[in-house]
Design an enzyme around this catalytic site. Structure first.
Site, PDB file in Angstrom:
ATOM      1  N   LYS A  19       0.843  -1.222   0.000  1.00  0.00           N
ATOM      2  CA  LYS A  19       0.000   0.000   0.000  1.00  0.00           C
ATOM      3  C   LYS A  19       0.861   1.249   0.000  1.00  0.00           C
ATOM      4  O   LYS A  19       0.548   2.230  -0.669  1.00  0.00           O
ATOM      5  CB  LYS A  19      -0.888   0.037   1.256  1.00  0.00           C
ATOM      6  N   GLU A 143      -3.066   6.487   4.079  1.00  0.00           N
ATOM      7  CA  GLU A 143      -2.984   5.031   3.993  1.00  0.00           C
ATOM      8  C   GLU A 143      -3.475   4.453   5.316  1.00  0.00           C
ATOM      9  O   GLU A 143      -2.996   4.848   6.378  1.00  0.00           O
ATOM     10  CB  GLU A 143      -1.512   4.647   3.727  1.00  0.00           C
ATOM     11  N   GLU A 152      -9.225  -4.405  14.509  1.00  0.00           N
ATOM     12  CA  GLU A 152      -8.535  -3.141  14.821  1.00  0.00           C
ATOM     13  C   GLU A 152      -8.822  -2.032  13.832  1.00  0.00           C
ATOM     14  O   GLU A 152      -8.730  -0.852  14.151  1.00  0.00           O
ATOM     15  CB  GLU A 152      -7.007  -3.339  14.833  1.00  0.00           C
ATOM     16  N   LYS A 192     -12.321 -13.936  -6.661  1.00  0.00           N
ATOM     17  CA  LYS A 192     -13.232 -14.086  -5.511  1.00  0.00           C
ATOM     18  C   LYS A 192     -12.722 -13.401  -4.234  1.00  0.00           C
ATOM     19  O   LYS A 192     -13.488 -12.705  -3.554  1.00  0.00           O
ATOM     20  CB  LYS A 192     -13.516 -15.575  -5.262  1.00  0.00           C
ATOM     21  N   PRO A 193     -11.415 -13.565  -3.872  1.00  0.00           N
ATOM     22  CA  PRO A 193     -10.967 -12.885  -2.639  1.00  0.00           C
ATOM     23  C   PRO A 193     -11.199 -11.369  -2.704  1.00  0.00           C
ATOM     24  O   PRO A 193     -11.568 -10.756  -1.698  1.00  0.00           O
ATOM     25  CB  PRO A 193      -9.463 -13.203  -2.583  1.00  0.00           C
ATOM     26  N   CYS A 383      25.718   5.025  13.227  1.00  0.00           N
ATOM     27  CA  CYS A 383      25.237   5.055  14.607  1.00  0.00           C
ATOM     28  C   CYS A 383      25.981   4.019  15.454  1.00  0.00           C
ATOM     29  O   CYS A 383      27.133   4.247  15.786  1.00  0.00           O
ATOM     30  CB  CYS A 383      23.717   4.904  14.647  1.00  0.00           C
ATOM     31  N   GLU A 407      26.578   0.953  27.118  1.00  0.00           N
ATOM     32  CA  GLU A 407      25.389   0.181  26.736  1.00  0.00           C
ATOM     33  C   GLU A 407      25.657  -1.328  26.833  1.00  0.00           C
ATOM     34  O   GLU A 407      24.772  -2.096  27.193  1.00  0.00           O
ATOM     35  CB  GLU A 407      24.981   0.545  25.298  1.00  0.00           C
ATOM     36  N   HIS A 509      21.897   9.159  11.321  1.00  0.00           N
ATOM     37  CA  HIS A 509      21.397   8.199  10.321  1.00  0.00           C
ATOM     38  C   HIS A 509      21.246   8.876   8.956  1.00  0.00           C
ATOM     39  O   HIS A 509      20.170   9.378   8.633  1.00  0.00           O
ATOM     40  CB  HIS A 509      20.033   7.651  10.758  1.00  0.00           C
ATOM     41  N   GLU A 511      20.897   7.558   6.212  1.00  0.00           N
ATOM     42  CA  GLU A 511      19.986   6.805   5.332  1.00  0.00           C
ATOM     43  C   GLU A 511      18.558   7.380   5.323  1.00  0.00           C
ATOM     44  O   GLU A 511      17.809   7.146   4.386  1.00  0.00           O
ATOM     45  CB  GLU A 511      19.971   5.316   5.721  1.00  0.00           C
TER      46      GLU A 511
HETATM   47  N1  GLN Z   1      22.449   1.744  20.688  1.00  0.00           N
HETATM   48  C1  GLN Z   1      23.183   2.910  20.323  1.00  0.00           C
HETATM   49  C2  GLN Z   1      22.694   4.132  21.080  1.00  0.00           C
HETATM   50  O1  GLN Z   1      21.581   4.151  21.566  1.00  0.00           O
HETATM   51  C3  GLN Z   1      23.135   3.151  18.836  1.00  0.00           C
HETATM   52  C4  GLN Z   1      21.765   3.435  18.322  1.00  0.00           C
HETATM   53  C5  GLN Z   1      21.589   3.260  16.844  1.00  0.00           C
HETATM   54  O2  GLN Z   1      22.374   2.587  16.187  1.00  0.00           O
HETATM   55  N2  GLN Z   1      20.521   3.814  16.296  1.00  0.00           N
HETATM   56  O3  GLN Z   1      23.411   5.107  21.179  1.00  0.00           O
END
Ligand code: GLN
Length: 537
Positions: A19, A143, A152, A192-193, A383, A407, A509, A511
Site C-alpha cells: 500500500k 494510507e 482493529e 473471488k478474494p 550510529c 550500553e 542516520h 539513510e
Molecule cells: N544503541 C546505540 C545508542 O543508543 C546506537 C543506536 C543506533 O544505532 N541507532 O546510542
C-alpha cells in the site's frame, strides 16, 4: 473547511501488498502534475509509535526531522516525493486513544460516556484532516494500515465513511488495494478474494472508487470487466499492479494504467502535463549500470529485508548516481569472528556496519572493523557502527582492551562510548532517545566536508549513547579524527581515519535523508570509494 481533497488507501485480502508504494507512486504522479500532495499513514496497533517495536516485528523505524519515530512507509513517501514528513504523517491507535483518554481526564467531554463512536472516530477524523487544514496541500493521501475486516481497523473504516459523507464524493475517495491470486493448478487468476474484501468494505458503508489489483500475471480485459461488475467500480477504475522489477518502476506502471487520471476525474480535478524527467533519468541509470560493486552489510537483523530498508534504498540511489549496480551481501554480526572474517569478506568492496541496540553481535562488528581498517576496505559505520569503530580504535590502536560502550558493559574500565547526560534519568523507553534533526559542523578538508560540499549539515538521530569526550584527545592523537561536531553541545557526530582510503563513522542516520532525486552524499562517496577499491585490487 479547506479545499483539500482526500484519498484513502485501504488494503484487502492480505497484508504486505505494498500500500505504501502504491500511495507513494500515486502521490508522485500527482506531484509531477504540480499538485501539492502529502501522504500519511494510520496504523491500527496500540503502540503509541513504532519506536518500541522490534525490527523483527515491524521492520525499520523511520525517523523524521521533527524526531517522530514512525512507520517505514514514511521512508518511501520521502524517497518518492523528496519532501520531509513529520509527526503528523503517522498516527497509531495507541496515540489516538492516548489523546482521547488525556482529554477525558481533563474533563473535555463534559460528563459524556466516552465511546469508540463518536469519540475515537472524531479523534481519527481530526487527525486525518490536520495536514489538509494547514492549507499547504491540494491532496492528502491517507494510507490505512492493516487489512479490511480486521477488528482493529473498524474505527478507521468508520471514520473514513463519516468523512466521505461529510466531505462529499467529489472531495474524498477510496482506493482499495487487493490481491488477484494465480492458481497454477487451474492456470487462472482468481477474483473471488477481491469480491469478498470489497464486500466487507461495503458492509461498513464504504465504497471503493478504484481497485488496484496486485498480480503476478497480466489481468485480461475479461477479468477487468468481471471485477468492475462484481465490485461496483468502473472498468477503467480497475488498475493492474503487476510485480515490478523495482519499486521505482511503480509510478510509471501506474501512469500507464491511468491511475492518476481516474483519481483526478473522481475528485473533479484536472489532469495536467506530467514531468517525470528526473525520475526517468534515475531509472535509466539504475537499470543500465556500467559497473558493479559488492557491499557487505554487517548487522544483526540482516535476514530481514525491512530492517535496514532505508540503508538498502540509499545504496540503490547512490549506485544509480555512480552508474553502478550495488550488490548487497548481508553478513550476520553474531556469527562473525576473527577466524572467518577474511573468508566472509572475500570479494567485498566496501563495508557498512549497521545501527543497532544491545550487545548481541557487537564483538563481530568490532572484529570486522579491525579487518577493514587493516585491509584498506572502505568502511561506513552508522550510529552503533560508528560507536563500534571508536571502540575498535581504542582497543587496538591505543591498546586499552577493556574499552567498551556503557550500553554493553555498564562497569567497563574505559567507557569510550557513554550515556548522554540528559539520558541518565530517563527510564521510559518510548520516544525518549535523542531524536530528529540536529546541526553538525564539518572540519575543512575532511571526507565528510568534501562529500557534502559544505560546512554545516543537518542530520537525523536516534540514540542514547555518545562518543565520550574525555577520551577525545587520546583518540584523535592516535589517528581517529572527530570531523563533525554538534556546534551547541560539542557532541561528536563523525569520526574519520585519515590514514585509510575511506573510513567514516557517523553518529546520525544519513539513510533517512537519501531520496531518488537527492541521493545522500556520503552514500554516493562511499560507493565511489568502494568502486576505486575494486579497481585497485
Ligand atoms: N544503541 C546505540 C545508542 O543508543 C546506537 C543506536 C543506533 O544505532 N541507532 O546510542
Amino acid at each position: 473547511m479547506s479545499n483539500t481533497k482526500y484519498i484513502f488507501v485501504t488494503g484487502g485480502v492480505t497484508s504486505s501488498l505494498g500500500k505504501g508504494i502504491i500511495a507513494a507512486s500515486l502521490a508522485k504522479l500527482l506531484q509531477a502534475q504540480n499538485y501539492r500532495v502529502t501522504i500519511q499513514k494510520f496504523d491500527p496497533y496500540i503502540n503509541v509509535d513504532p519506536g518500541t517495536l522490534n525490527p523483527y516485528e515491524h521492520g525499520e523505524c523511520f525517523v523524521t526531522d521533527d524526531g517522530a519515530e514512525t512507520d517505514l512507509d514514511l521512508g518511501h513517501y520521502e524517497r518518492f516525493l523528496n519532501v520531509s514528513t513529520s509527526q503528523a504523517n503517522n498516527v497509531t491507535t495507541g496515540r489516538v486513544y492516548q489523546s482521547v483518554i488525556e482529554k477525558e481526564r481533563k474533563g473535555v467531554f463534559l460528563g459524556k460516556t466516552v465511546q469508540v463512536v463518536p469519540h475515537i472516530t472524531n479523534e481519527i477524523k481530526e487527525r486525518i484532516c490536520l495536514l489538509g487544514e494547514t492549507g499547504e496541500y491540494d491532496i492528502v493521501i491517507t494510507e490505512i494500515g492493516g487489512t479490511v475486516g480486521d477488528i482493529e481497523s473498524l474505527p478507521y473504516i468508520e471514520a473514513v465513511r463519516q468523512l466521505i459523507w461529510e466531505l462529499g464524493d467529489d472531495n474524498a475517495m477510496v482506493i482499495h488495494l487487493t490481491l488477484i491470486p494465480y492458481l497454477s493448478a487451474a492456470g487462472e487468476l482468481k477474483t473471488k478474494p477481491t469480491q469478498h474484501s470489497v464486500k466487507t468494505l461495503m458492509e461498513s458503508g464504504v465504497k471503493a472508487n478504484v481497485l488496484v489489483c496486485r498480480t503476478e500475471h497480466e489481468i485480461s480485459d475479461e477479468i477487468r470487466k468481471k471485477l468492475a461488475l462484481f465490485c461496483n467500480v468502473k472498468k477503467e477504475s480497475v488498475i493492474q499492479s503487476i510485480d515490478a522489477q523495482t519499486i521505482y518502476d511503480v509510478p510509471l506502471l501506474m501512469l500507464d494504467e491511468g491511475l492518476d487520471k481516474v483519481v483526478l476525474n473522481t475528485l473533479k480535478l484536472q489532469s495536467k502535463p506530467i514531468d517525470l524527467i528526473d525520475w526517468k533519468k534515475f531509472l535509466q541509470k539504475h537499470k543500465n549500470p556500467k559497473e558493479q560493486v559488492t557491499i557487505g552489510l554487517i548487522g544483526k537483523y540482516v535476514e530481514l529485508q525491512d530492517s535496514y530498508k532505508s540503508i538498502l534504498e540509499s545504496l540503490i540511489h547512490a549506485g544509480a548516481e555512480n552508474e553502478t549496480k550495488v550488490v548487497v551481501k548481508s553478513i550476520h554480526s553474531e556469527f562473525l569472528s576473527s577466524d572467518d572474517i577474511s573468508e566472509k569478506l572475500t570479494d567485498i568492496d566496501g563495508v557498512i556496519v549497521a545501527p543497532g541496540f544491545g550487545g548481541r553481535g557487537t564483538e563481530g562488528k568490532i572484529d570486522a572493523i579491525k579487518f577493514v581498517r587493516k585491509n584498506n576496505i572502505p568502511f561506513f559505520g552508522i550510529c552503533l557502527g560508528m560507536q563500534m569503530a571508536v571502540i575498535e580504535h581504542v582497543r587496538n590502536q591505543l591498546g586499552l582492551k577493556e574499552a567498551n560502550s556503557i550500553e554493553m558493559d555498564e562497569d567497563c574500565k574505559y567507557p569510550v562510548i557513554t550515556i548522554m547526560e540528559e539520558q541518565k534519568t530517563i527510564t521510559d523507553k518510548g520516544g525518549t532517545m535523542r531524536l530528529g534533526a540536529w546541526d553538525c559542523e564539518l572540519s575543512e578538508g575532511s571526507l565528510a566536508h568534501k562529500a557534502y560540499g559544505k560546512f554545516t549539515i543537518s542530520e537525523r538521530h536516534r540514540h542514547r549513547y555518545e562518543f565520550n569526550n574525555e577520551y577525545r584527545e587520546a583518540i584523535e592523537s592516535s589517528g581517529l579524527k572527530a570531523t563533525g561536531i554538534n556546534p551547541k553541545t560539542g557532541l561528536i557526530e563523525i569520526v574519520e581515519n585519515p590514514n585509510h582510503p575511506w573510513f567514516v563513522g557517523v553518529q546520525y542516520h544519513p539513510e533517512y535523508k537519501s531520496t531518488v532525486l537527492n541521493p545522500h552524499p556520503l552514500f554516493v562517496d562511499f560507493i565511489k570509494a568502494s568502486l576505486q577499491n575494486k579497481h585497485s585490487k
